[in-house]
Design an enzyme around this catalytic site. Structure first.
Site, PDB file in Angstrom:
ATOM      1  N   LYS A 161       2.604 -13.739   6.191  1.00  0.00           N
ATOM      2  CA  LYS A 161       2.737 -14.769   5.163  1.00  0.00           C
ATOM      3  C   LYS A 161       4.234 -14.998   4.950  1.00  0.00           C
ATOM      4  CE  LYS A 161       0.978 -17.465   2.012  1.00  0.00           C
ATOM      5  NZ  LYS A 161       0.377 -18.744   2.387  1.00  0.00           N
ATOM      6  N   ASP A 200      -6.182  -5.535   6.040  1.00  0.00           N
ATOM      7  CA  ASP A 200      -7.311  -4.989   5.293  1.00  0.00           C
ATOM      8  C   ASP A 200      -8.322  -6.101   5.013  1.00  0.00           C
ATOM      9  OD1 ASP A 200      -8.844  -3.200   3.934  1.00  0.00           O
ATOM     10  OD2 ASP A 200      -7.504  -2.937   2.241  1.00  0.00           O
ATOM     11  N   ASP A 231      -3.092 -17.289   5.703  1.00  0.00           N
ATOM     12  CA  ASP A 231      -4.199 -18.144   5.233  1.00  0.00           C
ATOM     13  C   ASP A 231      -4.784 -18.943   6.390  1.00  0.00           C
ATOM     14  OD1 ASP A 231      -1.555 -18.894   4.856  1.00  0.00           O
ATOM     15  OD2 ASP A 231      -1.989 -20.509   3.476  1.00  0.00           O
ATOM     16  N   TYR A 279       0.819  -1.217   0.000  1.00  0.00           N
ATOM     17  CA  TYR A 279       0.000   0.000   0.000  1.00  0.00           C
ATOM     18  C   TYR A 279       0.853   1.267   0.000  1.00  0.00           C
ATOM     19  CZ  TYR A 279      -4.301  -2.525   1.094  1.00  0.00           C
ATOM     20  OH  TYR A 279      -5.389  -3.355   1.057  1.00  0.00           O
TER      21      TYR A 279
END
Ligand code: NAP
Length: 414
Positions: free
Chosen positions: A227, A305, A281, A160
């Site tokens: 992640k 987000d 995940d 972002y």
């Protein structure tokens, strides 16, 4: 008093200040408000009425907010000919605590997100989003009451950060050629590119805020979401730096998940906070299958987000999802949802998320009595089954009311 082009400073209010590293809040604080685009116009009107009524009732007229309109988005463009005027930034910096409605952002072109710009320019590095269920609200899961989390999403870095190059531009070609030649990568020449910076500085200040929040609110755990198995030097590093910060700055107050098993045989020592981590995940299925094992979640920007909307859906939708963008002192409070243009100016949308964001704002100002009054009255209004369309479609036997009527009912129920 600062001179502004279009902002009118209320005469009956005083600015909030920072004294001895704490907010000093006068009895009549000036609070800047960005009304927002689309449904912002409906929900902000309702919110101001509810907040004013709660403050009046909680403090018997001794405290009162002096609201000050400031401008961004469509309204700013009409007034100033620009979407984000400098005096909007100046006013938030000066008055420290502000409330904001949603702002439109075009997809795939046009100007950069005004929301992202505000967060970056004002260095509001933590996006704080509490997600909990209100009794009676319909939900797609069997036990919505088991989810009660506060998401601390890093707000200034990651994909972002706005460092992007469009496919086929001189810049994109230059970067691709440099990477392929010097770093021996194999990027296709017809690629668009984005950069994902995650720094020690950005990670530490976010994780520090999350752990401090868990300590202040006596919450059981902080989970670092990442992640890192795939993106080792950004998301994996986020995890490593997060643990490092926890064990160096909060040593006597925390236990890591490894220590819990190695040193404490799986039994949490009293009064400590558990620091754990989960792969992104995995956390999406964990919040569905084992939600009560999670409390504070600290995440990089993109994961946070996605996770905020997913968690909000689990407890009844975006209509009840509050949030705040917080820096070292400045707090800009806003709902998780956007401008929902199809409902704009129809007086139908749920104002709950901005009302609850205003509640977080009152709590941040130390006006917790008024904040609690609002939380109780929103629950009471739902108990009485007078709700807006979004909750109505998930509740049996409820009466559907509009935005302004929902606010009126909340005020009656205080
Ligand atoms: P959105 O405005 O959040 O709306 C998506 C859907 O969420 C709505 O159609 C509605 O679902 C539900 N919803 C949103 N707010 C609600 C509320 N107060 N009460 C009840 N339900 C609510 O997302 P979007 O349509 O993708 O985005 C529209 C614009 O907002 C875009 O320009 C986007 O960039 C911007 N945006 C701004 C912010 C921000 O200012 N912080 C955040 C997100 C998006 P149903 O139709 O199913 O009822």
């Amino acid at each position: 008093m600062a001179k502004y082009k279009h902002i009118v400073v209320p005469k009956d209010g005083k600015p909030i200040q920072v004294r001895n590293k704490k907010l000093s809040v006068p009895a009549h604080p000036i609070i800047p408000v960005i009304e927002g685009d689309g449904i912002g116009r409906d929900i902000m009107k309702a919110t101001r009425r509810v907040v004013d009524a709660a403050v009046e009732k909680a403090y018997k007229g001794k405290k009162k907010i002096a609201w000050m309109d400031i401008y961004a988005g469509e309204k700013a463009n009409e007034l100033y000919g620009e979407w984000m005027p400098q005096e909007t930034f100046d006013a938030i910096k000066k008055y420290i605590v502000a409330l904001k409605g949603p702002l439109t952002t075009p997809v795939g072109g046009g100007f950069r997100s005004l929301n992202v710009t505000l967060r970056q320019v004002l260095n509001l590095y933590a996006c704080v989003r509490p997600v909990r269920w209100f009794k009676g609200v319909g939900s797609p899961v069997v036990h919505p009451e088991k989810l009660n989390v506060v998401i601390f999403r890093e707000n200034t870095e990651d994909v972002y950060s706005g460092i992007e190059w469009k496919k086929g531009t001189k810049e994109a070609k230059k970067v691709i050629s440099w990477l392929n030649k010097t770093m021996k990568t194999k990027i296709r020449s017809d690629s668009g590119l984005g950069v994902k910076p995650i720094s020690v500085t950005g990670t530490k200040r976010l994780v520090r805020k999350a752990i401090q929040y868990a300590i202040d609110k006596k919450l059981p755990s902080v989970t670092l979401v990442h992640k890192g198995n795939i993106m080792k030097y950004t998301e994996g590093a986020f995890r490593d730096w997060g643990y490092k910060l926890a064990t160096s700055e909060f040593r006597s107050k925390i236990v890591t998940e490894d220590e819990l098993w190695d040193k404490y045989k799986g039994k949490m020592p009293k009064g400590r906070i558990l620091i754990k981590d989960r792969i992104a995940d995995s956390i999406f299925q964990q919040v569905l299958t084992r939600p009560d094992e999670y409390s504070v979640l600290a995440t990089p920007n993109l994961n946070g987000d996605y996770l905020s909307d997913a968690c909000a859906a689990q407890v009844g939708g975006l209509g009840m999802a509050p949030g705040a963008n917080i820096g070292d002192y400045i707090g800009l409070f806003e709902a998780t949802h956007g401008t929902a243009p199809k409902y704009a100016d129809k007086d139908v949308i749920n104002p709950g998320s901005v009302i609850l964001s205003a509640c977080m704002m009152l709590d941040y100002m130390g006006w917790d009595k008024a904040a609690q009054m609002i939380e109780k009255s929103i629950q009471k209004t739902i108990d009485k089954k007078t709700v807006t369309y979004d909750l109505h479609r998930q509740m049996k036997g409820a009466k559907k009311v509009g935005t302004s009527e929902f606010a009126t009912q909340m005020i009656k129920n205080m």
